[in-house]
Design a protein around this motif. Structure first.
Motif, PDB file in Angstrom:
ATOM      1  N   GLU A   1      18.890 -16.363  36.042  1.00  0.00           N
ATOM      2  CA  GLU A   1      18.361 -15.005  36.213  1.00  0.00           C
ATOM      3  C   GLU A   1      16.982 -14.632  35.109  1.00  0.00           C
ATOM      4  N   HIS A   2      16.633 -15.388  34.416  1.00  0.00           N
ATOM      5  CA  HIS A   2      15.491 -15.519  33.627  1.00  0.00           C
ATOM      6  C   HIS A   2      14.560 -16.396  34.064  1.00  0.00           C
ATOM      7  N   ALA A   3      14.715 -17.362  34.631  1.00  0.00           N
ATOM      8  CA  ALA A   3      13.938 -18.372  34.683  1.00  0.00           C
ATOM      9  C   ALA A   3      12.565 -18.408  35.427  1.00  0.00           C
ATOM     10  N   ALA A   4      12.465 -17.466  36.490  1.00  0.00           N
ATOM     11  CA  ALA A   4      11.463 -17.152  36.998  1.00  0.00           C
ATOM     12  C   ALA A   4      10.465 -16.273  35.914  1.00  0.00           C
ATOM     13  N   ALA A   5      10.863 -15.392  35.253  1.00  0.00           N
ATOM     14  CA  ALA A   5      10.022 -14.654  34.173  1.00  0.00           C
ATOM     15  C   ALA A   5       9.513 -15.785  33.230  1.00  0.00           C
ATOM     16  N   PHE A   6      10.514 -16.725  32.682  1.00  0.00           N
ATOM     17  CA  PHE A   6      10.134 -17.672  31.800  1.00  0.00           C
ATOM     18  C   PHE A   6       9.077 -18.573  32.155  1.00  0.00           C
ATOM     19  N   GLU A   7       9.117 -19.086  33.627  1.00  0.00           N
ATOM     20  CA  GLU A   7       8.261 -20.003  34.054  1.00  0.00           C
ATOM     21  C   GLU A   7       6.842 -19.049  34.282  1.00  0.00           C
ATOM     22  N   ALA A   8       6.947 -17.938  34.522  1.00  0.00           N
ATOM     23  CA  ALA A   8       5.534 -16.986  34.431  1.00  0.00           C
ATOM     24  C   ALA A   8       5.012 -16.878  33.110  1.00  0.00           C
TER      25      ALA A   8
ATOM     26  N   GLY B   1       7.820  -9.852  31.459  1.00  0.00           N
ATOM     27  CA  GLY B   1       9.348  -9.752  31.491  1.00  0.00           C
ATOM     28  C   GLY B   1       9.655  -9.634  30.122  1.00  0.00           C
ATOM     29  N   PRO B   2      10.832 -10.081  29.689  1.00  0.00           N
ATOM     30  CA  PRO B   2      11.374  -9.963  28.311  1.00  0.00           C
ATOM     31  C   PRO B   2      10.754 -10.903  27.395  1.00  0.00           C
ATOM     32  N   PHE B   3       9.866 -11.811  27.779  1.00  0.00           N
ATOM     33  CA  PHE B   3       9.430 -12.993  26.931  1.00  0.00           C
ATOM     34  C   PHE B   3       7.870 -12.548  26.536  1.00  0.00           C
ATOM     35  N   CYS B   4       7.896 -12.480  25.173  1.00  0.00           N
ATOM     36  CA  CYS B   4       6.956 -12.071  24.267  1.00  0.00           C
ATOM     37  C   CYS B   4       7.053 -12.738  22.744  1.00  0.00           C
ATOM     38  N   GLY B   5       6.165 -12.623  22.082  1.00  0.00           N
ATOM     39  CA  GLY B   5       6.357 -13.112  20.585  1.00  0.00           C
ATOM     40  C   GLY B   5       4.953 -13.671  20.012  1.00  0.00           C
ATOM     41  N   LYS B   6       4.925 -14.241  18.995  1.00  0.00           N
ATOM     42  CA  LYS B   6       3.772 -14.782  18.383  1.00  0.00           C
ATOM     43  C   LYS B   6       3.716 -16.207  18.749  1.00  0.00           C
ATOM     44  N   LEU B   7       2.254 -16.736  18.682  1.00  0.00           N
ATOM     45  CA  LEU B   7       2.187 -18.146  19.010  1.00  0.00           C
ATOM     46  C   LEU B   7       2.455 -18.920  17.735  1.00  0.00           C
TER      47      LEU B   7
ATOM     48  N   ALA C   1      13.622 -12.194  23.677  1.00  0.00           N
ATOM     49  CA  ALA C   1      14.077 -11.914  24.740  1.00  0.00           C
ATOM     50  C   ALA C   1      15.515 -11.488  24.559  1.00  0.00           C
ATOM     51  N   GLN C   2      16.274 -12.080  23.598  1.00  0.00           N
ATOM     52  CA  GLN C   2      17.741 -11.930  23.155  1.00  0.00           C
ATOM     53  C   GLN C   2      18.510 -12.428  24.361  1.00  0.00           C
ATOM     54  N   LEU C   3      18.345 -13.497  24.763  1.00  0.00           N
ATOM     55  CA  LEU C   3      19.196 -13.848  25.939  1.00  0.00           C
ATOM     56  C   LEU C   3      20.405 -14.160  25.746  1.00  0.00           C
ATOM     57  N   PRO C   4      21.490 -14.089  26.592  1.00  0.00           N
ATOM     58  CA  PRO C   4      22.858 -14.235  25.921  1.00  0.00           C
ATOM     59  C   PRO C   4      22.871 -15.736  25.599  1.00  0.00           C
ATOM     60  N   ILE C   5      22.203 -16.706  26.120  1.00  0.00           N
ATOM     61  CA  ILE C   5      22.017 -17.893  25.754  1.00  0.00           C
ATOM     62  C   ILE C   5      20.801 -18.705  25.974  1.00  0.00           C
ATOM     63  N   CYS C   6      20.453 -19.500  25.146  1.00  0.00           N
ATOM     64  CA  CYS C   6      19.338 -20.395  25.403  1.00  0.00           C
ATOM     65  C   CYS C   6      19.416 -21.512  24.444  1.00  0.00           C
ATOM     66  N   ILE C   7      19.223 -22.498  25.039  1.00  0.00           N
ATOM     67  CA  ILE C   7      19.364 -24.033  24.400  1.00  0.00           C
ATOM     68  C   ILE C   7      17.987 -24.776  24.287  1.00  0.00           C
TER      69      ILE C   7
END
Length: 267
Positions: A47-54, A159-165, A242-248
């Motif tokens: 459900e978060h893959a499209a936003a992460f790809e973008a 989307g929910p993805f952000c942060g520092k380089l 993004a505080q995803l429920p899981i990320c590996i």
């Protein structure tokens, strides 16, 4: 005669993956399969893959996409025929709600059917090219890896993805820094040119001894400059934010070793 467990062809990516999968090779991957592309791993819920790809495409210098799996698939034929993304990195970090909770050697037990895996370009891939062009990489001479740092530069949010380089650093002479800049600029799939030469404070890095993950060559010798490239660990920071429920993700310098050869004639 008994054959040592670690006796495998370190130049063959297939042999390297088998050795990792069997537990016969547990080290960092920067000095194996050096004629082949290596990548960062980030697996996120579908459900978060499209936003992460973008997000990756908006921050392509740090996060150049080499391949994207189908949901739940641990294979990725575009980069290797026999790869198992849950076993072949040799080390993983599992994040839940943005918090790292475990670092298994094998991720099969936590791999979900809805995970989409992204394999992203890695600067390990251009180190052999830099050396072929006469650039000395002291961290390799000392059997170390390049250090990473979280900068004060914001990435482009999606989307929910952000942060520092995040950047990786190599200690180079001024002449090698110029040569490495010209060479790496030809390879956007491996992060392209550096973002800074010799000015850690320009990136908000106060102390080179404080590396992200606590590993890598951090000490400069007289006559060396710290040279900083965009780093795929930027994706880890974004997944945490993004505080995803899981990320590996892969763990530290245990990268995904692909069957994609480095550009012909460059090594």
């Amino acid at each position: 005669m008994t054959v040592p467990a670690d006796n495998f062809d370190r130049d063959d990516p297939r042999a390297v993956r088998r050795a990792i999968r069997d537990g016969r090779f547990t080290g960092f991957t920067n000095q194996v399969a050096r004629g082949y592309v290596q990548g960062n791993l980030v697996a996120v819920p579908a459900e978060h893959a499209a936003a992460f790809e973008a997000y990756c495409r908006a921050n392509a210098a740090a996060l150049p996409i080499l391949g994207i799996s189908a949901p739940g698939e641990r294979t990725l034929p575009a980069i290797a025929e026999d790869i198992d993304l849950a076993r072949d990195a040799g080390g993983y970090t599992v994040f839940r709600d943005g918090v790292p909770v475990e670092t298994p050697r094998d991720a099969r037990a936590v791999w979900r059917d809805d995970l989409v895996a992204f394999v992203l370009g890695c600067s390990f891939s251009f180190e052999a090219i830099l050396q072929a062009n006469g650039v000395r990489l002291r961290h390799l001479d000392e059997n170390d890896v390049s250090a990473m740092y979280v900068t004060d530069r914001d990435t482009v949010p999606v989307g929910p993805f952000c942060g520092k380089l995040v950047v990786s650093m190599r200690a180079l002479t001024p002449a090698d820094a110029i040569r490495a800049t010209l060479v790496s600029a030809r390879y956007p799939q491996f992060h392209g040119p550096p973002v800074s030469l010799g000015l850690p404070a320009d990136l908000g890095i106060a102390d080179l001894a404080e590396s992200y993950g606590g590993h890598g060559l951090t000490r400069l010798q007289p006559g060396e400059l710290p040279v900083f490239w965009p780093c795929g660990a930027t994706g880890q920071i974004a997944a945490r934010e993004a505080q995803l429920p899981i990320c590996i993700t892969h763990h530290k310098a245990h990268m995904i070793v692909t069957d994609l050869p480095l550009p012909a004639g460059d090594i």
